[in-house]
Enzyme design. Structure first.
Site, PDB file in Angstrom:
ATOM      1  N   LYS A  32       0.859  -1.196   0.000  1.00 59.43           N
ATOM      2  CA  LYS A  32       0.000   0.000   0.000  1.00 59.43           C
ATOM      3  C   LYS A  32       0.894   1.244   0.000  1.00 59.43           C
ATOM      4  O   LYS A  32       1.920   1.269   0.686  1.00 59.43           O
ATOM      5  CB  LYS A  32      -0.891  -0.021   1.241  1.00 59.43           C
ATOM      6  CG  LYS A  32      -1.978   1.061   1.273  1.00 59.43           C
ATOM      7  CD  LYS A  32      -2.876   0.895   2.508  1.00 59.43           C
ATOM      8  CE  LYS A  32      -4.015   1.900   2.549  1.00 59.43           C
ATOM      9  NZ  LYS A  32      -4.889   1.689   3.728  1.00 59.43           N
ATOM     10  N   SER A  42      -9.790   1.446   2.595  1.00 58.48           N
ATOM     11  CA  SER A  42      -8.940   2.246   1.738  1.00 58.48           C
ATOM     12  C   SER A  42      -7.846   1.426   1.055  1.00 58.48           C
ATOM     13  O   SER A  42      -7.270   1.886   0.072  1.00 58.48           O
ATOM     14  CB  SER A  42      -8.282   3.368   2.551  1.00 58.48           C
ATOM     15  OG  SER A  42      -7.424   2.825   3.535  1.00 58.48           O
ATOM     16  N   SER A  57     -10.011  -0.733   6.874  1.00 57.55           N
ATOM     17  CA  SER A  57      -9.392  -0.505   5.565  1.00 57.55           C
ATOM     18  C   SER A  57      -8.667  -1.696   4.962  1.00 57.55           C
ATOM     19  O   SER A  57      -8.359  -1.684   3.780  1.00 57.55           O
ATOM     20  CB  SER A  57      -8.424   0.686   5.640  1.00 57.55           C
ATOM     21  OG  SER A  57      -9.149   1.879   5.576  1.00 57.55           O
TER      22      SER A  57
END
Lengths: 481, 466
Positions: free
Chosen positions: A77, A152, A176
């Site tokens: 990420k 996310s 997330s």
């Protein structure tokens, strides 16, 4: 070459010489090349990945000691720092930020010879649950390209489920990791707060967030946890887990375990398909010998409000450093007085971050703190007491990970409040520091449904055992790429 | 009424409060003593320096402050270019007593000054202004200082005069130096803000005072300013003023600092620190002896005069020298050498650093004086030479020919000579024995001050026959 294998299978295949790391990584990059125009999981790709894999193959051939990951391609990420790589947080604010150091998890994975194939998409600064708030455009759900992949950590979930990597690291502040895992039919795990070092994770709401793996199987998650967990002098909040092996005994089963079904998480607003999958999961667990019983947690209905109040407050502080003075984007300083400069420079934040900066300036301010921030902290503490009490009666708590199915891109982006409510089942684990995992359980009309299990603090191993048992009860169709 | 907020850097620590960079940033190139943590790069986290917590706790205990069992850190949020994260990690007591020190007190003469609290926090960076006019002024930031461990000591408004402020600050810096936690003589290591108000007026905060000397002046100026306003019946408003170093006056700050809302909340990246009774006991046992206790000991054990003991105990440099050199029998002599001869020679930091004096030298000096091998006069010359060269006293005595003439026959010869030359004075001495000192002086002149004074006196008396 089959890319659709688990991390553990990859390691086994490379170990016995059936495949080479170089071939596998090259094929993975090809897959990214083929799929990512459509899916947009990646923000940057590591062009040196194949060379790095070749070096690992050499090490294997020469009999040198090789790290436990054997060149496994992992996506990261884009809020985790990799030395000398762009780390953008999917924000214009950090568009050109090149991290000068490795996050602790990155350092650990490098030591184990993992290969980072690229940095993956996310909602800007991890604020959002659809990946639509990325400054560089949304990612698409591989199961249905019209749908959001969740967020996310959307890029992480997409890249795992579309075979653009074997495993991924995301971060979970209110769901997330688990939310996109559920939407993309991957395993997503948020460990006990402090189990994984956050050093090098760009903070959004540091008091509740954790880095977590996204993988294709529960065993892979346990393996990843073995790689990256443990105490770190660079993160004072980390816990000494005494080098726990999360893989050993993962098939211990759940016979006799008491599982609480959280009433507030299967009530109003739940999609019928999600409810029926949840009921199916309960009966499957019961057939394995678990004892399931409904439990009501009063404070859950305040959890989302408390979550957004606390996270906005911390985000307001954590993101204050982006004043474009020490690093940032090209913007001439000359002619500005300090206050006017930063207010202008900070306009590069996207709409969701800006919204939360404004809330974060308001809810903890003097005169308002009593009504909002301090009240939210009270909810957090009462919710924690309630959950602690629940774990006196139950070994695990169960709910669907998300009460709804993946929805269409653009469907909820202009309705922040209804978007916030999608978080209802996931924020509790963050607010109470408990470990929680989303396990792929069903596909309804071509869209994935995940089941969430939660365990008590530092019962991560027990949680993974239960998740493994649940995973073994279903066989899900392959993603239609 | 005057209250103080004193900031003291813990300069003796190895590293900054939250990272491995040096706590003493002096001597570095601009922006050289920095790392991802102290310049607040994305993803960096504070790593608490446990030694700083211990030192701050020791300060709290030395100032008789309460010390809680659990301490916490908070974020003070505001935008300023010297703050890399745009928040400062600090402590406060508004959500319970979680600061490293609670209420305490310090005696200044007979007056008790109350301490409100003591907190541990990070120092910001340093702003450097360039450009001649406000139009082309540019601000540069040096982050070398950012993250230096800082202890803030907040007092009650217990001071009534600038002199009391000055006395308190002297005592405080002596205490801090004696604890071995800081070197107050380093530039910028100790800074203070003052709150000044007079009867019938609002509180005015004075910031940006660079030295303790200026603090006294600033307080004095501010009291005069407020009294003059008051006498003309002009309202004294609550405000923040800055000390203008060049003009030596306080100036109203146009910035709206007092209106800032700091949105304090708990720093989640630093868990609560437990300071349990066992840790406190250990810290107390490791604490150096207090100045007050040293002074008492010097007076009661060695019969050193109170005034001398006061000087000796309050300066760590002197008391360390004393502690390492004295014995039961020479203590008084050493105290004397330090407070009369040495003091003028090492009154600045630079001179102390250049000095080659060791406790061993002092012991030799005192012993030589006591055994009449060296006169007090010559010992001053010897001390000068020791400071410069660090040579052994015995070598210096030889090289500079400083040794006492204590050989009786040699001295007798010189005395015979003096008596023959000073017939009139000898007569005078016979009628008034008090004037014998004149003759002693003459002997000293002839021996360049090296004659053993006691022996000289005895031999003179003997030869004159009194």
């Amino acid at each position: 070459m089959n890319l659709k294998i688990s991390a553990l299978d990859y390691i086994q295949e490379v170990k016995i010489g059936n495949i080479s790391a170089e071939d596998f990584v090259a094929k993975t990059l090809e897959q990214i090349h083929n799929e990512d125009d459509k899916l947009h999981a990646f923000l940057s790709v590591n062009e040196k990945a194949v060379d790095q894999a070749r070096d690992i193959d050499k090490k294997i051939k020469s009999g040198e000691k090789v790290g436990d990951c054997f060149g496994m391609p992992i996506s990261i990420k884009d809020n985790l720092c990799i030395k000398d790589s762009k780390t953008t947080c999917a924000s214009k604010m950090l568009e050109n930020f090149i991290a000068p150091y490795d996050a602790t998890v990155i350092r650990k994975l490098k030591q184990q010879d993992a290969i980072f194939v690229g940095k993956v998409n996310m909602d800007e600064f991890a604020m959002g649950l659809t990946t639509e708030f990325s400054a560089f455009g949304p990612s698409k759900n591989p199961w249905n390209n019209d749908c959001v992949p969740g967020g996310s950590s959307g890029g992480s979930a997409v890249s795992v489920s579309a075979f653009e990597c074997v495993a991924s690291l995301g971060s979970d502040t209110g769901g997330s990791v688990r939310n996109p895992a559920s939407f993309c039919s991957a395993v997503g795990f948020k460990p006990t707060y402090g189990l994984i070092s956050r050093f090098g994770l760009i903070s959004y709401a540091n008091s509740i967030e954790q880095i977590g793996p996204l993988t294709r199987t529960v065993k892979d998650t346990a393996f990843m946890l073995n790689m990256i967990s443990g105490i770190d002098p660079n993160d004072n909040t980390t816990i000494d887990n005494k080098n726990e092996d999360y893989l050993s005994g993962i098939d211990s089963g759940i016979e006799g375990k008491k599982i609480g079904i959280i009433k507030e998480m299967i009530g109003e607003g739940i999609d019928p398909a999600v409810l029926s999958a949840t009921k199916d999961a309960i009966s499957k667990l019961e057939s394995l010998g678990a004892i399931c019983e409904e439990i009501s947690l009063d404070m859950v209905k305040y959890s989302v409000a408390a979550y957004y109040t606390i996270t906005a407050t911390e985000a307001g502080s954590n993101l204050a450093r982006y004043d474009n003075i020490r690093y940032g984007y090209d913007f001439p300083l000359e002619g500005y007085e300090f206050n006017s400069y930063i207010s202008k420079a900070r306009r590069n934040f996207g709409p969701e971050v800006t919204r939360r900066m404004i809330i974060g300036g308001f809810v903890p301010s003097s005169g308002q703190a009593g009504k909002y921030f301090l009240k939210a902290l009270k909810v957090k503490s009462k919710l924690t007491n309630e959950i602690n009490d629940a774990f006196k009666r139950f070994d695990l708590l169960l709910s669907p990970t998300v009460p709804v199915l993946p929805f269409k891109l653009g469907e909820k982006i202009d309705d922040p409040v209804s978007l916030f409510l999608v978080d209802i089942n996931t924020v509790t684990a963050n607010l109470t520091e408990k470990p929680a995992i989303s396990v792929p359980f069903a596909i309804s009309n071509g869209l994935p449904i995940g089941i969430q299990l939660m365990a008590d603090t530092l019962q991560d191993k027990q949680l993974l055992q239960a998740a493994y048992a649940l995973e073994q009860t279903v066989r899900l169709p392959e993603v239609p790429l | 009424m005057i209250g103080l907020e004193i900031h003291c850097q813990l300069t003796n620590l190895n590293s900054k409060l939250f990272c491995p960079c040096k706590a003493n940033y002096r001597g570095f190139e601009i922006n050289e003593n920095i790392c991802p943590i102290c310049i607040g790069l994305p993803g960096s986290m504070p790593r608490l320096n446990q030694e700083a917590v211990k030192k701050a706790t020791i300060i709290a205990m030395a100032l008789n402050c309460s010390t809680p069992e659990k301490i916490a850190f908070f974020r003070k949020n505001y935008f300023y270019p010297d703050l890399p994260k745009n928040f400062q990690i600090t402590q406060l007591n508004i959500y319970g007593d979680t600061s490293v020190g609670g209420t305490g007190s310090v005696m200044v003469g007979d007056k008790k000054i109350n301490i409100t609290r003591i907190q541990l926090e990070e120092d910001p960076g340093r702003l450097i202004y360039e450009g001649s006019s406000s139009k082309n002024q540019i601000t540069l930031v040096d982050y070398n200082r950012a993250g230096t461990p800082l202890v803030e000591i907040v007092t009650e408004p217990d001071f009534e005069t600038p002199k009391e402020v000055r006395d308190f600050l002297n005592i405080l810096s002596d205490i801090l130096e004696n604890l071995g936690v800081a070197d107050p003589s380093l530039e910028g290591a100790m800074r203070a803000d003052a709150n000044v108000s007079i009867k019938g007026g609002k509180k005015v905060e004075i910031k940006n005072i660079g030295s303790f000397h200026d603090l006294e002046k600033a307080v004095h100026f501010e009291i005069t300013r407020q009294e003059s306003l008051h006498s003309r019946e002009i309202e004294i408003i609550q405000e923040t003023r800055h000390w203008d170093d060049k003009r030596k006056i306080t100036v109203s700050s146009r910035s709206k600092e007092e209106e800032l809302d700091y949105r304090y909340f708990l720093e989640g990246d630093i868990p609560w620190v437990i300071i349990d009774p066992a840790t406190k006991t250990k810290l107390i046992s490791e604490m150096p002896e207090s100045i007050v206790s040293k002074k008492e000991r010097y007076v009661s054990k060695y019969h050193i005069p109170a005034q001398v003991a006061d000087v000796l105990s309050s300066d760590k440099y002197y008391s360390d020298l004393f502690e390492d050199s004295h014995t039961e029998s020479n203590a008084k002599e050493i105290a004397n050498i330090i407070t009369t001869d040495l003091m003028g020679l090492v009154d600045t930091r630079e001179k102390r650093e250049a000095s080659k004096l060791t406790p061993h030298h002092l012991k030799d000096l005192a012993d030589s004086i006591q055994s009449s091998k060296l006169s007090r006069n010559s010992s001053k010359n010897a001390l000068h030479e020791i400071l410069k060269t660090g040579k052994d006293l015995s070598i210096i005595i030889k090289e500079l020919d400083l040794g006492n003439v204590s050989d009786e026959s040699e001295l007798s010869g010189i005395i015979t000579q003096v008596i023959s030359e000073e017939a009139q004075a000898v007569e005078q001495t016979r009628s008034n024995p008090q004037t014998i000192n004149y003759l002693v002086g003459k002997v000293m002149q002839k021996t360049k001050g090296k004659a053993d004074p006691t022996l000289t006196l005895n031999l003179l008396k003997k030869q004159i026959g009194i």
